[in-house]
Design a protein around this motif. Structure first.
Motif, PDB file in Angstrom:
ATOM      1  N   ALA A 144     -49.480 -20.925   9.476  1.00  0.00           N
ATOM      2  CA  ALA A 144     -48.927 -19.853  10.309  1.00  0.00           C
ATOM      3  C   ALA A 144     -48.522 -20.400  11.670  1.00  0.00           C
ATOM      4  O   ALA A 144     -47.441 -20.080  12.193  1.00  0.00           O
ATOM      5  CB  ALA A 144     -49.950 -18.729  10.463  1.00  0.00           C
ATOM      6  N   GLN A 145     -49.364 -21.233  12.263  1.00  0.00           N
ATOM      7  CA  GLN A 145     -49.036 -21.781  13.574  1.00  0.00           C
ATOM      8  C   GLN A 145     -47.876 -22.769  13.503  1.00  0.00           C
ATOM      9  O   GLN A 145     -47.036 -22.818  14.412  1.00  0.00           O
ATOM     10  CB  GLN A 145     -50.274 -22.451  14.187  1.00  0.00           C
ATOM     11  N   LEU A 199     -49.034 -15.797  17.179  1.00  0.00           N
ATOM     12  CA  LEU A 199     -47.845 -16.531  16.747  1.00  0.00           C
ATOM     13  C   LEU A 199     -46.715 -16.423  17.762  1.00  0.00           C
ATOM     14  O   LEU A 199     -45.952 -17.384  17.960  1.00  0.00           O
ATOM     15  CB  LEU A 199     -47.421 -16.051  15.365  1.00  0.00           C
ATOM     16  N   TRP A 251     -46.451 -11.513   8.994  1.00  0.00           N
ATOM     17  CA  TRP A 251     -47.894 -11.286   9.013  1.00  0.00           C
ATOM     18  C   TRP A 251     -48.212  -9.845   9.424  1.00  0.00           C
ATOM     19  O   TRP A 251     -49.073  -9.204   8.819  1.00  0.00           O
ATOM     20  CB  TRP A 251     -48.566 -12.274   9.955  1.00  0.00           C
ATOM     21  N   CYS A 307     -42.696 -13.598  17.227  1.00  0.00           N
ATOM     22  CA  CYS A 307     -43.006 -14.362  16.023  1.00  0.00           C
ATOM     23  C   CYS A 307     -44.229 -13.736  15.346  1.00  0.00           C
ATOM     24  O   CYS A 307     -45.171 -13.331  16.026  1.00  0.00           O
ATOM     25  CB  CYS A 307     -43.278 -15.822  16.369  1.00  0.00           C
ATOM     26  N   GLY A 308     -44.171 -13.688  14.019  1.00  0.00           N
ATOM     27  CA  GLY A 308     -45.294 -13.152  13.260  1.00  0.00           C
ATOM     28  C   GLY A 308     -44.951 -11.909  12.476  1.00  0.00           C
ATOM     29  O   GLY A 308     -45.849 -11.254  11.926  1.00  0.00           O
ATOM     30  N   THR A 358     -50.318 -25.574  19.909  1.00  0.00           N
ATOM     31  CA  THR A 358     -51.119 -24.743  19.012  1.00  0.00           C
ATOM     32  C   THR A 358     -52.577 -24.641  19.430  1.00  0.00           C
ATOM     33  O   THR A 358     -53.303 -23.784  18.929  1.00  0.00           O
ATOM     34  CB  THR A 358     -51.071 -25.317  17.582  1.00  0.00           C
ATOM     35  N   TYR A 390     -45.451 -22.571  11.358  1.00  0.00           N
ATOM     36  CA  TYR A 390     -44.285 -21.681  11.234  1.00  0.00           C
ATOM     37  C   TYR A 390     -43.845 -21.208  12.627  1.00  0.00           C
ATOM     38  O   TYR A 390     -42.648 -21.159  12.936  1.00  0.00           O
ATOM     39  CB  TYR A 390     -44.634 -20.496  10.348  1.00  0.00           C
ATOM     40  N   ALA A 391     -44.807 -20.862  13.470  1.00  0.00           N
ATOM     41  CA  ALA A 391     -44.481 -20.384  14.812  1.00  0.00           C
ATOM     42  C   ALA A 391     -43.828 -21.481  15.650  1.00  0.00           C
ATOM     43  O   ALA A 391     -42.921 -21.215  16.448  1.00  0.00           O
ATOM     44  CB  ALA A 391     -45.735 -19.863  15.506  1.00  0.00           C
TER      45      ALA A 391
END
Length: 287
Positions: free
Chosen positions: A149-150, A115, A61, A57-58, A272, A152-153
């Motif tokens: 972002a977190q 992530l 980014w 994941c990520g 998270t 999304y993860a």
């Protein structure tokens, strides 16, 4: 009950660009002094290796970090976003100017390791409740500046997002109830803002509070730190009238038993908050 951020590919790409720009400004500043020692004409291929099994994941980014350092870098994913890699597997190759690869390395890997860790942990919790009705839900216990972002993860790992922030939903907790004068009083006040919120939820610690909340039209109730017998009784009292969510003291070891009480959601800050970064390394080979 969906959060206000839509998590569309376009929105994620824009979010990743902004996060990467902020991170690169923090790391690179006026210029990478060490990478400046490398001949600008030298080209290389960088391979990113996962040292442990993880849900990748990520990617948006990492790609944003590489692109902002050097738009000429060519990125190729060997393990797609949301897929699980194995230990010692190459997940990504990036080709281009060696200087650029060196400058972007840490920022790209920082996003990838954070992530992926969140997505992997979420996937573990989601798997633990498979076959029950319970959804695994995140919280606001996120790294400042990286909440979206977190979250999304968490979605990438199969979890569900709770509210994004204080502005998009109402979550009435113990201190709100005390300050407003009780369950009935605070729920009456909440009706005035309900139209502006994605949901209105109230936290209760006792079964009599649950009954009072239901009697006042609560449609979403957070059951705080209740033991298993109390949770089972809460589900019986509720009889499907409101969405029931568990919070407080949730561990992976207890998770299955909590889910089997029949609740709808289990919110978990550790998804998270208590994160051990996934171990990635990058190795360059000159072309």
């Amino acid at each position: 009950m969906s959060a206000v951020f839509d998590f569309s590919p376009a929105a994620i790409a824009e979010l990743a660009r902004a996060d990467a720009a902020r991170a690169l400004a923090e790391d690179v500043g006026a210029g990478d002094l060490t990478a400046g020692l490398v001949d600008p004409a030298r080209r290389a291929v960088a391979r990113v290796l996962a040292r442990e099994s993880a849900v990748i994941c990520g990617a948006p980014w990492a790609e944003a970090a590489f692109a902002q350092v050097d738009p000429g870098l060519k990125v190729r994913w060997l393990v797609p976003e949301g897929s699980r890699c194995q230990a010692d597997q190459v997940v990504l190759e990036v080709e281009g100017a060696a200087r650029s690869l060196l400058t972007a390395e840490r920022t790209a890997l920082n996003f990838l390791q954070l992530l992926s860790a969140v997505a992997t942990k979420t996937a573990t919790y989601v798997e633990a409740v498979r076959g029950t009705r319970a959804q695994i839900v995140d919280t606001r216990k996120t790294l400042p500046g990286l909440r979206l972002a977190q979250k999304y993860a968490v979605k990438t790992g199969g979890g569900t997002n709770h509210r994004i922030g204080l502005y998009d939903a109402v979550l009435i907790k113990e201190n709100h109830i005390a300050a407003a004068g009780g369950v009935t009083a605070v729920l009456r006040q909440a009706r005035d803002v309900a139209a502006r919120a994605t949901f209105v939820e109230i936290e209760v610690e006792r079964l009599d509070q649950l009954q009072e909340a239901l009697d006042n039209g609560a449609r979403m109730v957070l059951l705080d730190n209740m033991d298993l017998p109390m949770l089972r009784e809460a589900v019986r009292i509720n009889a499907g009238r409101a969405i029931l969510e568990i919070s407080g003291g949730v561990t992976l070891e207890k998770l299955r038993a909590l889910a089997e009480t029949g609740v709808d959601r289990i919110s978990i800050g550790t998804l998270t908050k208590d994160i051990k970064a996934t171990d990635f390394s990058m190795r360059l080979k000159e072309l």
